[in-house]
Design a protein around this motif. Structure first.
Motif, PDB file in Angstrom:
ATOM      1  N   ARG A 102       1.036  -1.274   0.024  1.00 36.42           N
ATOM      2  CA  ARG A 102      -0.112   0.183  -0.041  1.00 36.42           C
ATOM      3  C   ARG A 102       1.019   1.222   0.102  1.00 36.42           C
ATOM      4  O   ARG A 102       1.613   1.566   1.028  1.00 36.42           O
ATOM      5  CB  ARG A 102      -1.112  -0.011   1.182  1.00 36.42           C
ATOM      6  CG  ARG A 102      -1.938  -1.153   1.415  1.00 36.42           C
ATOM      7  CD  ARG A 102      -3.011  -0.833   2.116  1.00 36.42           C
ATOM      8  NE  ARG A 102      -2.793  -0.536   3.241  1.00 36.42           N
ATOM      9  CZ  ARG A 102      -2.639  -1.505   4.540  1.00 36.42           C
ATOM     10  NH1 ARG A 102      -3.081  -2.531   4.030  1.00 36.42           N
ATOM     11  NH2 ARG A 102      -2.400  -1.092   5.733  1.00 36.42           N
ATOM     12  N   VAL A 104       3.984   3.213  -0.162  1.00 35.42           N
ATOM     13  CA  VAL A 104       5.505   2.500  -0.028  1.00 35.42           C
ATOM     14  C   VAL A 104       5.726   1.483   1.240  1.00 35.42           C
ATOM     15  O   VAL A 104       6.604   1.329   1.888  1.00 35.42           O
ATOM     16  CB  VAL A 104       6.519   3.702   0.346  1.00 35.42           C
ATOM     17  CG1 VAL A 104       6.435   4.488  -0.767  1.00 35.42           C
ATOM     18  CG2 VAL A 104       6.000   4.456   1.466  1.00 35.42           C
ATOM     19  N   ASN A 105       4.290   1.130   1.665  1.00 34.73           N
ATOM     20  CA  ASN A 105       4.332   0.103   3.072  1.00 34.73           C
ATOM     21  C   ASN A 105       4.190  -1.229   2.397  1.00 34.73           C
ATOM     22  O   ASN A 105       3.263  -1.470   1.516  1.00 34.73           O
ATOM     23  CB  ASN A 105       3.245   0.603   3.698  1.00 34.73           C
ATOM     24  CG  ASN A 105       3.237   1.909   4.461  1.00 34.73           C
ATOM     25  OD1 ASN A 105       4.280   2.191   4.993  1.00 34.73           O
ATOM     26  ND2 ASN A 105       2.404   2.785   3.996  1.00 34.73           N
ATOM     27  N   TYR A 106       5.114  -2.104   2.782  1.00 33.52           N
ATOM     28  CA  TYR A 106       5.141  -3.413   2.174  1.00 33.52           C
ATOM     29  C   TYR A 106       5.051  -4.340   3.663  1.00 33.52           C
ATOM     30  O   TYR A 106       5.818  -4.323   4.630  1.00 33.52           O
ATOM     31  CB  TYR A 106       6.473  -3.636   1.677  1.00 33.52           C
ATOM     32  CG  TYR A 106       6.679  -3.169   0.221  1.00 33.52           C
ATOM     33  CD1 TYR A 106       7.105  -1.726   0.503  1.00 33.52           C
ATOM     34  CD2 TYR A 106       6.905  -3.659  -0.820  1.00 33.52           C
ATOM     35  CE1 TYR A 106       7.420  -0.878  -0.732  1.00 33.52           C
ATOM     36  CE2 TYR A 106       7.249  -2.953  -1.836  1.00 33.52           C
ATOM     37  CZ  TYR A 106       7.537  -1.604  -1.917  1.00 33.52           C
ATOM     38  OH  TYR A 106       7.779  -0.881  -3.072  1.00 33.52           O
ATOM     39  N   TYR A 107       4.077  -5.229   3.515  1.00 28.55           N
ATOM     40  CA  TYR A 107       3.802  -6.494   4.643  1.00 28.55           C
ATOM     41  C   TYR A 107       3.723  -7.520   4.088  1.00 28.55           C
ATOM     42  O   TYR A 107       3.285  -7.997   2.963  1.00 28.55           O
ATOM     43  CB  TYR A 107       2.287  -6.084   5.099  1.00 28.55           C
ATOM     44  CG  TYR A 107       2.264  -4.687   5.690  1.00 28.55           C
ATOM     45  CD1 TYR A 107       1.330  -3.979   5.049  1.00 28.55           C
ATOM     46  CD2 TYR A 107       3.144  -4.109   6.537  1.00 28.55           C
ATOM     47  CE1 TYR A 107       1.044  -2.756   5.465  1.00 28.55           C
ATOM     48  CE2 TYR A 107       2.714  -2.802   6.912  1.00 28.55           C
ATOM     49  CZ  TYR A 107       1.864  -2.091   6.540  1.00 28.55           C
ATOM     50  OH  TYR A 107       1.892  -0.709   6.738  1.00 28.55           O
ATOM     51  N   PHE A 108       4.898  -8.532   4.491  1.00 33.38           N
ATOM     52  CA  PHE A 108       4.954  -9.875   3.980  1.00 33.38           C
ATOM     53  C   PHE A 108       4.214 -10.878   4.887  1.00 33.38           C
ATOM     54  O   PHE A 108       4.585 -11.226   5.990  1.00 33.38           O
ATOM     55  CB  PHE A 108       6.523 -10.330   3.761  1.00 33.38           C
ATOM     56  CG  PHE A 108       7.232  -9.243   3.220  1.00 33.38           C
ATOM     57  CD1 PHE A 108       8.002  -8.076   3.554  1.00 33.38           C
ATOM     58  CD2 PHE A 108       7.347  -9.523   1.783  1.00 33.38           C
ATOM     59  CE1 PHE A 108       8.551  -7.203   3.109  1.00 33.38           C
ATOM     60  CE2 PHE A 108       7.755  -8.391   1.002  1.00 33.38           C
ATOM     61  CZ  PHE A 108       8.635  -7.436   1.666  1.00 33.38           C
TER      62      PHE A 108
END
Lengths: 121, 109
Positions: A102, A104-108
């Protein structure tokens, strides 16, 4: 069930090429980003890069830009991390992970089991 | 070393509470969301917290996250031996990269 299954451990010599894989199942491969994370022996996690299989949009960490190549094959729901000329310093565990992005927010949120790459002469 | 600073280790007794800090700058934590991951040795990391304080699916409410300015904190209450692991904070940095903290080893005494 979401699954990411990575290819097996590799032992290579310096200068050799290598392509490791991450095959996904349980969700639409083209709807989520796939990222790669490196963990050198006894060390922390480092972001390598990420790809959106839907359109092959690929982004690399500045630290890894030009050192590796990330790709994806929609036909077999697989992502790849590739080296053209391995160095001993590439010895590490490499994880693939599904990413929610979302801005520049990356969640793995889902991870593969890891592929151990050993480079030694 | 990472642009995100975490203490190398923390420890506490079972049942107690522990906090793990993650210090950054306006280039990263100060302007972006933080997530937290747990990595039990020999296994892949697991997402615990995203958007600073939202728990990932299936994560018990013993785990919490907060952010203030250029720092973030992971809190764990009711410590269990199964919580022994390495914990990493993660965010976006203006250097155009996802950045991980150096990791904190939690020991449950």
């Amino acid at each position: 069930e979401v699954q990411l299954v990575q290819s097996g451990a590799e032992v290579k010599e310096p200068g050799e090429s290598l392509k490791i894989s991450c095959k996904v199942s349980g969700y639409s491969f083209t709807s989520y980003w796939i990222g790669w994370v490196r963990q050198m022996p006894g060390k922390g996690l480092e972001w390598v890069g990420i790809i959106y299989p839907g359109d092959s949009d690929t982004r690399y960490s500045p630290s890894f830009q030009g050192q590796v190549s990330i790709s994806a094959d929609k036909s077999i729901s697989s992502a790849y991390l590739q080296w053209s000329s391995l160095k001993a310093s590439d010895t590490a565990m490499y994880y693939c992970a599904r990413a929610l992005v979302r801005g520049v927010n990356y969640y793995f949120d889902y991870w593969g089991q890891g592929t151990l790459v050993t480079v030694s002469s | 070393q990472s642009v995100l600073t975490q203490p190398p280790s923390v420890s506490a007794a079972p049942g107690q509470k522990v906090t793990i800090s993650c210090s950054g700058s306006s280039s990263n934590i100060g302007n972006n969301y933080v997530s937290w991951y747990q990595q039990v040795p020999g296994t892949a990391p697991k997402l615990l917290i995203y958007d600073n304080n939202r728990r990932a699916s299936g994560i018990p409410d013993r785990f919490s996250g907060s952010q203030s300015g250029a720092s973030a904190t992971l809190g764990i209450t009711g410590l269990q031996t199964g919580d022994e692991a390495d914990y990493y904070c993660v965010t976006w940095d203006s250097s155009l990269s996802v950045v991980f903290g150096g990791g904190t080893k939690l020991t449950v005494l």
